[in-house]
Design a protein around this motif. Structure first.
Motif, PDB file in Angstrom:
ATOM      1  N   ALA A  39       0.945  -1.037   0.043  1.00 54.62           N
ATOM      2  CA  ALA A  39       0.054  -0.041  -0.092  1.00 54.62           C
ATOM      3  C   ALA A  39       0.831   1.267   0.040  1.00 54.62           C
ATOM      4  O   ALA A  39       0.549   2.267  -0.833  1.00 54.62           O
ATOM      5  CB  ALA A  39      -0.901   0.011   1.168  1.00 54.62           C
ATOM      6  N   GLU A  53      -5.921   7.807   1.671  1.00 53.85           N
ATOM      7  CA  GLU A  53      -5.416   6.625   2.330  1.00 53.85           C
ATOM      8  C   GLU A  53      -5.326   5.462   1.005  1.00 53.85           C
ATOM      9  O   GLU A  53      -6.477   5.708   0.209  1.00 53.85           O
ATOM     10  CB  GLU A  53      -6.140   6.091   3.610  1.00 53.85           C
ATOM     11  CG  GLU A  53      -5.654   4.730   3.967  1.00 53.85           C
ATOM     12  CD  GLU A  53      -6.560   4.372   5.167  1.00 53.85           C
ATOM     13  OE1 GLU A  53      -6.090   3.501   6.152  1.00 53.85           O
ATOM     14  OE2 GLU A  53      -7.854   4.535   5.076  1.00 53.85           O
ATOM     15  N   VAL A  55      -5.497   1.506   0.808  1.00 51.82           N
ATOM     16  CA  VAL A  55      -5.436   0.266   1.497  1.00 51.82           C
ATOM     17  C   VAL A  55      -5.464  -0.922   0.544  1.00 51.82           C
ATOM     18  O   VAL A  55      -5.903  -0.833  -0.344  1.00 51.82           O
ATOM     19  CB  VAL A  55      -6.980   0.183   2.286  1.00 51.82           C
ATOM     20  CG1 VAL A  55      -7.059  -1.141   3.095  1.00 51.82           C
ATOM     21  CG2 VAL A  55      -7.194   1.156   3.311  1.00 51.82           C
ATOM     22  N   ARG A  56      -4.659  -2.014   1.108  1.00 49.81           N
ATOM     23  CA  ARG A  56      -4.503  -3.075   0.226  1.00 49.81           C
ATOM     24  C   ARG A  56      -5.218  -4.084   0.780  1.00 49.81           C
ATOM     25  O   ARG A  56      -5.144  -4.532   2.010  1.00 49.81           O
ATOM     26  CB  ARG A  56      -3.088  -3.478   0.094  1.00 49.81           C
ATOM     27  CG  ARG A  56      -2.896  -4.782  -0.768  1.00 49.81           C
ATOM     28  CD  ARG A  56      -1.175  -5.056  -0.887  1.00 49.81           C
ATOM     29  NE  ARG A  56      -0.650  -6.015   0.187  1.00 49.81           N
ATOM     30  CZ  ARG A  56       0.486  -6.666   0.260  1.00 49.81           C
ATOM     31  NH1 ARG A  56       1.120  -6.459  -0.761  1.00 49.81           N
ATOM     32  NH2 ARG A  56       0.697  -7.534   1.093  1.00 49.81           N
ATOM     33  N   TYR A  57      -5.940  -5.178  -0.091  1.00 51.60           N
ATOM     34  CA  TYR A  57      -6.522  -6.445   0.503  1.00 51.60           C
ATOM     35  C   TYR A  57      -5.923  -7.502  -0.581  1.00 51.60           C
ATOM     36  O   TYR A  57      -5.741  -7.208  -1.427  1.00 51.60           O
ATOM     37  CB  TYR A  57      -8.175  -6.245   0.006  1.00 51.60           C
ATOM     38  CG  TYR A  57      -8.623  -5.212   0.832  1.00 51.60           C
ATOM     39  CD1 TYR A  57      -9.070  -5.517   2.317  1.00 51.60           C
ATOM     40  CD2 TYR A  57      -8.815  -3.896   0.049  1.00 51.60           C
ATOM     41  CE1 TYR A  57      -9.710  -4.455   3.064  1.00 51.60           C
ATOM     42  CE2 TYR A  57      -9.466  -2.939   1.096  1.00 51.60           C
ATOM     43  CZ  TYR A  57      -9.797  -3.086   2.444  1.00 51.60           C
ATOM     44  OH  TYR A  57     -10.611  -2.025   3.109  1.00 51.60           O
ATOM     45  N   SER A  70      -8.406   6.343  -1.625  1.00 53.40           N
ATOM     46  CA  SER A  70      -9.438   7.381  -1.346  1.00 53.40           C
ATOM     47  C   SER A  70      -8.849   8.716  -1.600  1.00 53.40           C
ATOM     48  O   SER A  70      -7.797   8.854  -1.777  1.00 53.40           O
ATOM     49  CB  SER A  70      -9.394   7.284   0.178  1.00 53.40           C
ATOM     50  OG  SER A  70     -10.234   5.974   0.631  1.00 53.40           O
TER      51      SER A  70
END
Length: 100
Positions: A39, A53, A55-57, A70
């Motif tokens: 990320a 921000e 965010v890594r999934y 975002s």
């Protein structure tokens, strides 16, 4: 090495967020994606374009990573003057990122 050599990507946008799915072309390359596409590195790659921000999934069952960025569209598609940088362009942009 650029990501485009080992990965495919798809993305979209909703409001002021961008969602990028990154998939290893070959399952053996998922480890490289997992180790080198963090990320933090994605946020650095989009520095100046993404204000919020990242965010890594992780989705190892399909050798993929998903990133949610975002505050990425200067207010969203209907409010932004950056017509060349709406969601669909972000996947191609990410594939130009060097991982080493």
């Amino acid at each position: 090495m650029k990501l485009v050599e080992i990965a495919n990507a798809r993305c979209g946008d909703k409001g002021n967020k961008v969602n990028i799915a990154l998939f290893a072309k070959d399952p053996k390359d998922y480890k490289l994606l997992h180790e080198h596409v963090t990320a933090e590195k994605v946020a650095q790659h989009f520095q100046g374009l993404v204000k919020g921000e990242v965010v890594r999934y992780e989705v190892p069952s399909i050798y993929g990573l998903n990133f949610v960025l975002s505050d990425a569209l200067a207010g969203g598609g209907s409010a932004s003057l950056r017509v060349d940088n709406l969601g669909k362009c972000f996947a191609s942009n990410l594939l130009r990122m060097s991982i080493f």
